[in-house]
Motif scaffolding. Structure first.
Motif: not given
Ligand code: 4AZ
Length: 250
Positions: A42, A189-193, A195, A213, A215-216, A218-219, A226
């Motif tokens: 993605h 958790d993992a978060c945006s960036g 991935s 990594v 998706w999920g 939110n974080c 995650g």
């Protein structure tokens, strides 16, 4: 990464940072062979406009905006292979390979700040509850405006497929190609960036790449772990696309 701690690249030397033109950070990745970085499909959806010639890959980077010429290695992308069955609405098969090439035509050179991570054998699954490590340059909270300037790592525990497919978590959005991980208090958790970056687990004293990594919701949100691409379902695909033996990619 939400929670966890800042970490030098030497603690996660397989972490790759992928940029597009104008030095815009795109995604993380993991060095699985000297010429190959594994990441998420993605990250390369068009719309982000990440065409092959715009991409660059860095190894040995502890801080996203700083250049340490002694530790860092930079590459262009010679091939970008997005999984042929990647589904951008379900995120099924969210996996991609990048073949990297340095200015002098070579691949990654092993050092304290850059080395490959092992890929586990095909279909290997670890039991729920095992603690693994995620790493990335992503946001430190869902509401943050910017990515972390410094690489972070955090511990998360693998969840059972049954738990993750429960209605309370994600239900049928979890395919057999995904695994979930979270922290018991949902604070990490993992978060945006993040991935495309690694979920690594130690087995027999060695670190193995079990997840990418993906998706999920939110974080670090309660009951929303995650979600990671399950690397051990892609050994044959990785071997076929890289030309490496299946032994080399697990
Ligand atoms: C993202 O947007 C993203 N909490 C990655 C991982 C997670 C959420 C969002 C997992 O790239």
């Amino acid at each position: 990464i939400v929670g966890g701690s800042f970490t030098p690249i030497e603690s996660n030397p397989w972490v790759a940072a992928i940029f597009s033109k104008d030095r815009k950070f795109v995604c993380g990745g993991s060095l699985i062979a000297p010429c190959w970085v594994l990441s998420a499909a993605h990250c390369f959806e068009n719309g982000g406009g990440n065409t092959l010639s715009d991409l660059s890959v860095f190894l040995g980077k502890s801080a996203i905006n700083d250049t340490d010429p002694v530790k860092e290695q930079s590459f262009t992308v010679e091939k970008l292979i997005v999984h042929q069955k990647y589904n951008m609405s379900s995120f099924d098969n969210d996996i991609a390979l990048l073949k990297i090439k340095s200015r002098s035509g070579g691949c990654a050179v092993r050092s304290a700040s850059a080395r490959t991570v092992c890929v586990p054998p095909s279909r290997t699954q670890l039991p729920a509850g095992v603690q693994c490590t995620i790493a990335g340059y992503g946001k430190e909270s869902h509401r943050a405006w910017h990515y972390s300037k410094i690489l972070k790592q955090a511990e998360v525990n693998l969840l059972s497929q049954t738990d993750c497919k429960s209605e309370l978590y994600y239900g049928d959005r979890i395919t057999k190609n995904m695994i979930c991980a979270g922290s018991p208090d949902w604070s990490t958790d993992a978060c945006s960036g993040d991935s495309g970056g690694p979920l690594v687990c130690e087995v027999g004293g060695r670190m193995f790449l079990f997840g990418v990594v993906s998706w999920g919701e939110n974080c670090a949100m309660k009951n929303k772990p995650g979600v990671y691409t399950q690397v051990t379902r892609y050994n044959r695909w990785m071997a076929a696309k890289t030309g490496l033996s299946e032994y080399m990619v697990g």
